[in-house]
Design a protein around this motif. Sequence first.
Motif, PDB file in Angstrom:
ATOM      1  N   LYS A 150       8.818   4.379  -6.389  1.00 38.91           N
ATOM      2  CA  LYS A 150       7.787   3.926  -5.956  1.00 38.91           C
ATOM      3  C   LYS A 150       7.384   2.595  -6.676  1.00 38.91           C
ATOM      4  O   LYS A 150       6.978   1.515  -6.119  1.00 38.91           O
ATOM      5  CB  LYS A 150       6.615   4.984  -5.709  1.00 38.91           C
ATOM      6  N   LYS A 151       7.668   2.625  -7.999  1.00 40.77           N
ATOM      7  CA  LYS A 151       7.551   1.336  -8.870  1.00 40.77           C
ATOM      8  C   LYS A 151       8.460   0.203  -8.582  1.00 40.77           C
ATOM      9  O   LYS A 151       8.120  -0.935  -8.170  1.00 40.77           O
ATOM     10  CB  LYS A 151       7.586   1.891 -10.308  1.00 40.77           C
ATOM     11  N   ALA A 152       9.841   0.792  -8.233  1.00 40.28           N
ATOM     12  CA  ALA A 152      10.713  -0.225  -8.089  1.00 40.28           C
ATOM     13  C   ALA A 152      10.614  -1.134  -6.592  1.00 40.28           C
ATOM     14  O   ALA A 152      10.900  -2.023  -6.734  1.00 40.28           O
ATOM     15  CB  ALA A 152      12.088   0.314  -7.983  1.00 40.28           C
ATOM     16  N   GLU A 153      10.003  -0.398  -5.615  1.00 38.21           N
ATOM     17  CA  GLU A 153       9.877  -0.699  -4.380  1.00 38.21           C
ATOM     18  C   GLU A 153       8.571  -1.727  -4.265  1.00 38.21           C
ATOM     19  O   GLU A 153       8.346  -2.031  -2.800  1.00 38.21           O
ATOM     20  CB  GLU A 153       9.983   0.214  -3.277  1.00 38.21           C
ATOM     21  N   SER A 154       7.708  -1.553  -5.169  1.00 37.46           N
ATOM     22  CA  SER A 154       6.368  -1.951  -5.019  1.00 37.46           C
ATOM     23  C   SER A 154       6.230  -3.473  -4.202  1.00 37.46           C
ATOM     24  O   SER A 154       5.374  -3.643  -3.462  1.00 37.46           O
ATOM     25  CB  SER A 154       5.480  -2.131  -6.180  1.00 37.46           C
TER      26      SER A 154
END
Length: 131
Positions: free
Chosen positions: A23-27
């Motif tokens: 979720k952080k990487a795809e923000s």
Amino acid sequence: MADLFSNLESWVKRQIEVKESFKKAESDYKEADRLALILLSRMAFQHMMRTIEAFDQWLKDPAITAHMPREMLVELWEKLRPIFYGLIDLDIEHTSKYSEYLKKLSTEGKLNPLLFWEKGEKEHKRIQPQI
């Protein structure tokens, strides 16, 4: 039994951590460059494959399946169905779009010839002089 419970808890904790990391990487994926999107997609597929393999092993284990109630299996299939059919639909759609895009590039003469030479072609071997 303590090991089994510990392993199950560790697995769930790790899956939650992976989900949070993705979720952080795809923000900001909509603004990401091609390489970042390829890496994100490949890492997601790799994790899905590991998860699917673990699920498959889980369902092969008699210690698990002997105690799993039918209701849990029905629930599993109900949740698995849209993922399964969604993955097939994704593959059909993505592959079809990419095929059409390649055809367009080909008709425009824009394919990189180094990447798309015919498999039937063989490199000419350098002739060795006879001494």
